[in-house]
Write an enzyme that holds these catalytic residues in place. Structure first.
Site, PDB file in Angstrom:
ATOM      1  N   GLY A 555       0.657  -1.243  -0.026  1.00 42.61           N
ATOM      2  CA  GLY A 555       0.031   0.049  -0.050  1.00 42.61           C
ATOM      3  C   GLY A 555       0.736   1.205   0.147  1.00 42.61           C
ATOM      4  N   VAL A 560       2.704  -5.148   3.714  1.00 44.36           N
ATOM      5  CA  VAL A 560       2.100  -5.727   4.963  1.00 44.36           C
ATOM      6  C   VAL A 560       2.328  -7.301   4.812  1.00 44.36           C
ATOM      7  CG1 VAL A 560       0.111  -6.548   6.130  1.00 44.36           C
ATOM      8  CG2 VAL A 560       0.232  -4.128   4.830  1.00 44.36           C
ATOM      9  N   ASP A 671     -11.575   6.787   6.301  1.00 42.35           N
ATOM     10  CA  ASP A 671     -11.165   6.103   5.260  1.00 42.35           C
ATOM     11  C   ASP A 671     -11.960   4.747   5.296  1.00 42.35           C
ATOM     12  OD1 ASP A 671      -7.840   5.009   3.733  1.00 42.35           O
ATOM     13  OD2 ASP A 671      -9.881   5.357   2.764  1.00 42.35           O
TER      14      ASP A 671
END
Ligand SMILES: *[C@@H]1O[C@H](CO)[C@@H](O)[C@H](O)[C@H]1NC(C)=O
Ligand SMILES: *[C@@H]1O[C@H](CO)[C@@H](O)[C@H](O)[C@H]1NC(C)=O
Ligand SMILES: *[C@@H]1O[C@H](CO)[C@@H](O)[C@H](O)[C@H]1NC(C)=O
Ligand SMILES: *[C@@H]1O[C@H](CO)[C@@H](O)[C@H](O)[C@H]1NC(C)=O
Ligand SMILES: *[C@@H]1O[C@H](CO)[C@@H](O)[C@H](O)[C@H]1NC(C)=O
Ligand SMILES: *[C@@H]1O[C@H](CO)[C@@H](O)[C@H](O)[C@H]1NC(C)=O
Ligand SMILES: *[C@@H]1O[C@H](CO)[C@@H](O)[C@H](O)[C@H]1NC(C)=O
Ligand SMILES: *[C@@H]1O[C@H](CO)[C@@H](O)[C@H](O)[C@H]1NC(C)=O
Length: 899
Positions: A555, A560, A671
């Site tokens: 991202g 991750v 978000d």
């Protein structure tokens, strides 16, 4: 055919309110537009041939352009088999994709139009045609009269699978000298593919204005000398990208120079910061000139821009960058469109910047006012860059402030960008077919999908602002990259200080820090003693030294990984931020600060963090079933039952309700999207990614957010207009999530017809017409009780009300969803619903009764005639896709004064 002088009432987020009222734009939207300078007059499209291959009669496409069936057409070869797609994908328009011409022998379309430069657009929808498999279509397309190869050994099927597209459009610009433009399709039979055949769904031949004849581009070289590089007037090109930077997609009927389509640029932005995008000031008019006539690019392109951001120190530490996938081994013409549109930008040396293409300096000291001679005057610059090798590669365009002459602002600007591939000397424009990253399980439009994917079901985790997806006509895999050309060392300090300011947590490492774990973690000084501090060594061990095979996602922040701590006893997701991302630091701090204080069953738990060696690492609970989105669409996971979906929505609503009301201060997530709702091994939904969260207005009345953040497609239009953040912004985004869950499609899908691009807008329109049931996930048809459906749809609709005041609170949403669940349960109990989810195809329901396989696309054909101008208020936010932007996190749409 006319020129659609369509200066759409502006679309651009930030300035929509201003723009929509701009009288200038409106005046030009009406008439012929020849009132300004002569050169700014409309481009007359002499030839505008739209052939709907395999069809008879005429039909308008979703953009309102009229296609003629090629049956009996003087351009079409005789005796060519026509075919209808066996299955029509839901996102694929009928015109021109429903029918095709198909042949195992070569065939030629001939256009006796006289010599001229034309756009040639070829439309392909890979499906099974006349019992031929989609994957068997393998062919070349050439223009023998000009010795050109447009496509070689082309597989539309492989292309759509690799790039996750519904269909493919290839645009070429060909200046042929012969009286006739011939397009020859040749099947590429070979040992491995004896059944190769050729097909085409649509062919456009449209006159092109003289876009390349004005002044020669300059060649980008390693020494930065920028020699002029004249391009022969007959050079053929393929359009790779055409982007309205900082603005919305522009459909072909709104273009001014040959029905070109423009996409928005946000999918191509890379790096930790995507700058700010904004529209022109109200009293600025776009002033075309002889040098830049209107056909070069429509007003919408120049009326919106992307700049770096308000903080010059931040700007000096990053490049505004775009990454676009291209075929290696070709030269590319990169056209950059500029126009200053803020009323205070009137003098030279206010904003000066450098332009880099593929790590080489294309231009130093770019000053748009100097180039264009004034505010509102467009200008474009062309650069040619050479690439080596074969296969695909990234084309990288970067802007960085040039401070040599101490300009007023350390900033950069870009309004539009086009990338054209130039033909090789041997006349070829053909690249290789892109390679799919995952074994496909069957053609996009039907066919057998016998083999099950070997990809394990367990891909997931905490993926903040993640991108692994792809959209648009010229798509590519977004790669999260970062570069700091200058000021690299700014982010690097001595290994000890780390990136967390001590002040954040008061006394750091106090005496009660004690070894509390066999693995060597020690209790942290964080306010909540639940949060562990990890050493970098532990993190490395947990992730097998950041083994790429453990990658769960990438991202805007970084990567991750899946990992194991406590000797394998605990599975975790480890988010490793980019150490040099000046802006990431703040988001990480926010997340730690908030998450360490918040504990809730429906919020993802932060286990700990690591701040050694400039690393920004967060350790979370591992969420075995990944993101909600991965279970909705473009997925190999089994579809979720309606009951599961309701449970997930209720859980997420509960998490958000807790955020808004449960903590000491109201917290706004900012978000909310389906990639931020994660599912654990028991399918319990948890809200994640608090990097953008803010404590609510109640806490800080004076604060007016000047930077709109969040993900396109989910953004509250009111937040755009008023720049005021309230918890109702989360409610809006959650409404989009509800529709996404119901319809199983992305919040934004730029490949769809205009009115369907934004899910929120489209779903509300359908709901108002009472046909929402027609666009729901086919897997849900017959599975939702009508009462439950009604409640759910009303709730979602209310959530996306234009005005925050009309939206329910998160608590009300939660209550309504629970009520919807009860309605569903009671109708299942009373047996009126068959046996819920497992009951395949029981036609019990009124909801969505029609056959999901029928290629009907009724709604899109009925709406085409309403030639809708209005990208209504709601689409203001709908610039981007899917919630999958690389750096959705930094999508700062606001603050037009980007300096
Ligand atoms: C625009 O062009 C048309 C046709 O060329 C002409 O009749 C008309 O007078 C022009 N209008 C203006 C305002 O120049
Ligand atoms: C196409 O649209 C135009 C107006 O937008 C309309 O006049 C025409 O009848 C339509 N043609 C067809 C075949 O639908
Ligand atoms: C195409 O190539 C052939 C031979 O390579 C050459 O004779 C012919 O002139 C070329 N035609 C054009 C239009 O370039
Ligand atoms: C053509 O494409 C197919 C499928 O991508 C591939 O298997 C084959 O090797 C290619 N042939 C040539 C000559 O490149
Ligand atoms: C097309 O090529 C001819 C030369 O053959 C040139 O004169 C003309 O300007 C070109 N047109 C465009 C639009 O490039
Ligand atoms: C344009 O508007 C801005 C404020 O929006 C103002 O500062 C500026 O003076 C105006 N310029 C002109 C020429 O009216
Ligand atoms: C438009 O540009 C021309 C020169 O390119 C200039 O003479 C004219 O004043 C400009 N008009 C406006 C409104 O800025
Ligand atoms: C540009 O530089 C980056 C990092 O040094 C490298 O990964 C990339 O391949 C380079 N790109 C090109 C086109 O040379």
């Amino acid at each position: 055919m006319g020129c659609s002088w369509f200066v759409a009432l502006n679309l651009l987020g930030a300035c929509a309110a201003l723009m929509a009222l701009a009288p200038v734009a409106r005046a030009q939207a009406q008439g012929g537009g020849n009132s300004s300078a002569p050169a700014a007059g409309p481009f007359v499209t002499r030839d505008n041939i739209l052939l709907d291959c395999g069809a008879t009669g005429q039909a308008n496409d979703t953009d309102g352009r009229l296609w003629s069936g090629d049956a009996g057409s003087k351009y079409a070869p005789a005796n060519l088999a026509s075919a209808t797609a066996a299955v029509q994908g839901p996102s694929v328009p009928q015109i021109p994709y429903l029918t095709a011409r198909v042949s195992a022998a070569p065939f030629t379309y001939s256009f006796p139009l006289g010599p001229d430069r034309k756009f040639v657009r070829l439309h392909f929808y890979p499906a099974n045609y006349n019992n031929r498999a989609a994957a068997d279509a393998l062919f070349s397309v050439s223009v023998p009269t000009a010795n050109l190869t447009l496509l070689y050994n082309f597989s539309a099927y492989q292309t759509t699978v690799a790039l996750n597209l519904g269909y493919v459009v290839r645009e070429f610009s060909v200046n042929f000298t012969a009286p006739t433009l011939d397009l020859t399709f040749t099947p590429e039979k070979g040992p491995g593919h004896p059944n190769a055949y050729a097909f085409v769904n649509g062919i456009e031949v449209v006159s092109s204005p003289d876009l390349f004849g004005k002044s020669p581009p300059s060649l980008v070289t390693s020494d930065g000398t920028g020699q002029p590089f004249p391009i022969d007037a007959t050079t053929a090109m393929q359009t790779m990208y055409r982007l309205n930077v900082g603005g919305n997609a522009i459909s072909s009927s709104k273009d001014t120079g040959g029905y070109r389509s423009w996409l928005d640029d946000s999918l191509y932005i890379t790096g930790a910061a995507s700058g700010v995008s904004y529209g022109k000031d109200e009293n600025v008019t776009i002033n075309y000139s002889d040098n830049v006539p209107r056909y070069v690019a429509p007003e919408d392109v120049y009326s919106s821009a992307r700049s770096m951001g308000p903080d010059k120190n931040v700007n000096l530490n990053f490049n505004l960058s775009w990454t676009m996938q291209v075929d290696a081994g070709f030269q590319y013409l990169v056209r950059l469109h500029f126009c200053e549109i803020q009323s205070e930008m009137t003098k030279p040396n206010q904003r000066v910047f450098n332009i880099y293409i593929n790590n080489q300096t294309a231009f130093s000291g770019a000053d748009v006012i100097l180039w264009s001679q004034g505010l509102g005057s467009p200008v474009y610059k062309d650069y040619v860059v050479s690439t080596l090798g074969s296969g695909s590669m990234d084309l990288l365009v970067e802007l960085h402030p040039d401070i040599r002459n101490k300009p007023q602002y350390y900033n950069a600007i870009l309004n539009g960008m086009e990338v054209f591939k130039l033909q090789l000397n041997n006349g070829s424009l053909a690249g290789l077919n892109p390679v799919p990253s995952v074994v496909p399980t069957g053609p996009g439009g039907g066919g057998d999908s016998g083999k099950k994917s070997s990809v394990g079901p367990i891909v997931g985790g905490v993926i903040g602002g993640v991108v692994v997806l792809v959209l648009g006509c010229c798509c590519f895999f977004v790669i999260c990259k970062r570069r700091t050309r200058s000021g690299n060392d700014a982010g690097v300090s001595d290994g000890h200080s780390g990136w967390l300011p001590l002040s954040l947590y008061g006394n750091s490492h106090t005496s009660n820090s004690a070894k509390s774990h066999t693995t060597g973690s020690y209790a942290s000084s964080l306010p909540s003693n639940l949060c562990r501090h990890f050493s970098f060594v532990e993190i490395k061990a947990a992730t097998n030294n950041f083994d790429e095979s453990l990658l769960l996602g990438v991202g805007g922040f970084g990567k991750v990984y899946r990992g194991e701590i406590d000797g394998g006893a605990t599975k975790v997701a480890i988010k490793r931020g980019n150490p040099f991302s000046g802006q990431g630091v703040h988001e990480f701090q926010t997340e730690i600060e908030l998450l360490s204080k918040l504990r809730h069953r429906h919020l993802v738990s932060l286990i700990g963090y690591c701040e050694e060696k400039n690393e920004m690492i967060l350790v979370y609970d591992y969420m075995a079933h990944g993101t909600l989105r991965e279970h909705l669409y473009k997925t190999q996971n089994a579809p979720l039952s309606w009951r599961q979906r309701l449970d997930i929505c209720i859980a997420a609503a509960r998490g958000l309700h807790y955020l808004h009301t449960g903590a000491k201060h109201s917290i706004i997530h900012r978000d909310v999207k389906t990639t931020n709702i994660l599912l654990d091994e028991k399918w319990v939904a948890k809200v994640s990614d608090f990097g953008l969260s803010k404590t609510g207005p109640s806490m800080d009345h004076t604060h007016v957010s000047t930077v709109v953040k969040g993900s396109f497609g989910y953004l509250d239009p009111e937040y755009f207009r008023r720049q005021q953040l309230t918890d109702k912004s989360d409610v809006y985004s959650f409404g989009v999530v509800l529709f996404e869950v119901l319809c199983a499609r992305p919040a934004l899908n730029p490949t769809l017809p205009n009115e369907e691009v934004s899910l929120a807008e489209w779903a509300v329109r359908c709901q108002k017409k009472g046909i929402l049931d027609q666009i729901i996930d086919p897997h849900l048809k017959g599975k939702i009780s009508p009462e439950c459906f009604k409640k759910f749809a009303e709730t979602a609709e209310n959530c996306v009300s234009d005005q925050g005041i009309d939206r329910p609170s998160m608590g009300d949403v939660l209550w309504n969803l629970e009520f919807a669940l009860q309605l569903q349960e009671s109708s299942e109990e009373s047996g009126s619903l068959g046996c819920g989810m497992s009951d395949e195809g029981t036609p019990l329901m009124i909801i969505g009764k029609e056959d999901p396989n029928a290629p009907s696309n009724e709604s899109s054909t009925t709406t085409t005639t309403t030639t809708s101008i209005s990208m209504g208020e709601q689409s203001i936010a709908s610039i981007d896709s899917d919630g999958l932007t690389p750096s959705a996190v930094f999508s700062q749409i606001m603050n037009p004064k980007g300096r």
